[in-house]
Design a protein around this motif. Sequence first.
Motif, PDB file in Angstrom:
ATOM      1  N   THR A  13       0.923  -1.215  -0.111  1.00  0.00           N
ATOM      2  CA  THR A  13       0.054   0.032  -0.075  1.00  0.00           C
ATOM      3  C   THR A  13       0.795   1.261  -0.008  1.00  0.00           C
ATOM      4  O   THR A  13       0.473   2.379  -0.583  1.00  0.00           O
ATOM      5  CB  THR A  13      -0.823   0.083   1.228  1.00  0.00           C
ATOM      6  N   SER A  14       1.928   1.199   0.688  1.00  0.00           N
ATOM      7  CA  SER A  14       2.783   2.339   0.663  1.00  0.00           C
ATOM      8  C   SER A  14       3.382   2.617  -0.644  1.00  0.00           C
ATOM      9  O   SER A  14       3.559   4.046  -1.138  1.00  0.00           O
ATOM     10  CB  SER A  14       4.178   2.407   1.723  1.00  0.00           C
ATOM     11  N   GLN A  26       2.227   1.671  -3.417  1.00  0.00           N
ATOM     12  CA  GLN A  26       0.971   1.912  -4.444  1.00  0.00           C
ATOM     13  C   GLN A  26       0.068   3.091  -4.331  1.00  0.00           C
ATOM     14  O   GLN A  26      -0.714   3.512  -5.058  1.00  0.00           O
ATOM     15  CB  GLN A  26       0.392   0.648  -4.694  1.00  0.00           C
ATOM     16  N   CYS A  27       0.043   3.245  -3.161  1.00  0.00           N
ATOM     17  CA  CYS A  27      -1.021   4.387  -2.637  1.00  0.00           C
ATOM     18  C   CYS A  27      -0.047   5.711  -2.081  1.00  0.00           C
ATOM     19  O   CYS A  27      -0.791   6.643  -1.619  1.00  0.00           O
ATOM     20  CB  CYS A  27      -1.756   4.073  -1.652  1.00  0.00           C
ATOM     21  N   ASN A  40      -6.735   7.247  -4.429  1.00  0.00           N
ATOM     22  CA  ASN A  40      -6.329   6.719  -5.871  1.00  0.00           C
ATOM     23  C   ASN A  40      -4.955   6.147  -5.579  1.00  0.00           C
ATOM     24  O   ASN A  40      -3.859   6.812  -5.214  1.00  0.00           O
ATOM     25  CB  ASN A  40      -6.478   8.193  -6.631  1.00  0.00           C
ATOM     26  N   CYS A  41      -4.854   5.143  -6.276  1.00  0.00           N
ATOM     27  CA  CYS A  41      -3.622   4.269  -6.051  1.00  0.00           C
ATOM     28  C   CYS A  41      -3.041   3.822  -7.487  1.00  0.00           C
ATOM     29  O   CYS A  41      -3.501   4.295  -8.330  1.00  0.00           O
ATOM     30  CB  CYS A  41      -3.805   2.996  -5.135  1.00  0.00           C
ATOM     31  N   HIS A  47      -8.949  -1.388  -6.250  1.00  0.00           N
ATOM     32  CA  HIS A  47      -8.050  -0.236  -6.943  1.00  0.00           C
ATOM     33  C   HIS A  47      -7.633  -0.734  -8.286  1.00  0.00           C
ATOM     34  O   HIS A  47      -6.420  -0.733  -8.672  1.00  0.00           O
ATOM     35  CB  HIS A  47      -6.820  -0.212  -6.023  1.00  0.00           C
ATOM     36  N   PHE A  72       5.391   5.424  -5.020  1.00  0.00           N
ATOM     37  CA  PHE A  72       4.146   5.592  -5.496  1.00  0.00           C
ATOM     38  C   PHE A  72       4.344   6.526  -7.172  1.00  0.00           C
ATOM     39  O   PHE A  72       3.807   6.030  -7.979  1.00  0.00           O
ATOM     40  CB  PHE A  72       3.081   6.037  -4.559  1.00  0.00           C
ATOM     41  N   GLY A  87       0.370  10.926  -3.321  1.00  0.00           N
ATOM     42  CA  GLY A  87       0.354  10.783  -1.857  1.00  0.00           C
ATOM     43  C   GLY A  87       1.130  11.596  -1.071  1.00  0.00           C
ATOM     44  O   GLY A  87       1.113  12.773  -1.429  1.00  0.00           O
TER      45      GLY A  87
END
Length: 518
Positions: A224-225, A227-228, A259-260, A292, A455, A472
Amino acid sequence: MSSRTKHGIKRASIILGTVVVYLLIWAGLTFLIAALGIRHFWGKISVSQMLTNLVSVQTDGGGGALVWMGIGFVGVLPIVLTIGIALFRRYLRRRRARRDTESRPRRSPWIGRSVSAVMVLALTIGGTSSFATTVGMGDYIRSASSPYDMADYYKDPKVTGDSHKNNIVTIYLESGEQTLADDQLFEKNAFESLQQATPESEGWQSVDSLQQYNGGGWTMAGLTSTQCGVPLKGSSSVLSSAGSSDSDGQGANYLGGLNCVGDVLGKHGYKNAFLGGANGSFAGKDKFLGGHGYTEEKDLSTWRNMGEPEKNFRSDWGLSDQRLMEHAKEEIDQLHAESEKTGQPFNLSMLTLDTHEPVHVYDYCNVDTKSDVTSVYACSMQQVAGYVDYMKEKGYLDDTAVVIMGDHLKHMSAGDAFHEELDNNPNRSIFNRVWVPGDKNSAPLRPRVDQLNMFPTLLEAAGLELENHEAGLGVSAFSPTVPEGSAQSLSPDAYSGLLDSLSSKFYARAWSGTKPED
């Protein structure tokens, strides 16, 4: 009040007090055993890590034996021990009652009761405090009063151009730590084969000293870090989102208010696909991907349904990296052929698992080191290197960007290897390699960025142009400088404070499922 009523009240008070005492004993044992187990298998963790993993553990391909051990030791053992203590105390009372019928002088019962009370309180306080320390409860409470709020620095990605889109392949290496390439610390350079497959002389680059973000350190935090562009945090929303029973993951809300990578690429015509050897529902990974923009996810159930022999699986997690890379070759063949035919670019992401401890030695891995872990790392990297060589041979690198990076640093729990080499090592960083077709690969990457900066780096590697190179909390590593006022322009202490902050309103929106433009 009658004597019978007084007697009834007294008896009820005794029963209630006894129940409370045994509940305290059970709670103390549960917290203590849980703390010891977490320390042994994962080391010190965070509240967010506990929440986002606990709600969606899997006995098949999501921890396997560890899940059953957790159920047995944390769920069952405290109950058994509490019942055992109750039976032992009952035995002592009966024995004492028999002695009281003799002519011996009776000791004051308050001595024994006082000792018991102190022991119960010590167990309860000790167990609770051990658990609170292990999961970083103090840090979590302090983060609620932080003066920083991520909403003040978060930048929704704004694409200003997409005329030079590339296909992109992202390979996450389980526990892929750069430090293991140091053959002065370890028996051999575990990344040698992958380094040879991605030489700088051919245009491959690296972020020098890619950092794990402050507060990260587990797979979903790594995904998540990068990709987002935000730390993985949550509250009760995590329980309802990551723990959702929605089987296909479509429309699930896992950080649905952000939004990723998959969202942004999907809006610009990409087909998003993900391959992994483990159970996709572990820790809500399928919910994250499905929510996502990833329209295709292949995981443990996919490989089993395809008839993979059982020897190709490890019982605790899933498919071997060798077989995953073979399937990945078939996947990129199909995606690239479709892309050439339709003009639709693709985003293929994948995650290895051989190097997840306790490591499993497959038949294709020749253990030539004293530590099996070193050899298994080397064998896993050989599989990834073979995949890179395959993309070269097929000519895919002419129009396909490739980003290879560890999902987090190697865990340093009590049961893991390499404490001597890594515990006090000040130079730990995440392994990474970046390939971009064309002239962009000539610009050096900004050193010592953390995972949040990957990201926008992924989006720019795919050929999209971002306003101020921001997305991000990150700034693309392709940008040599950072914009004034961005999260990355903060002092180290301020940036650390920002990442530590609870930012409850920001994460309430992040988990709400409503994206900024909705």
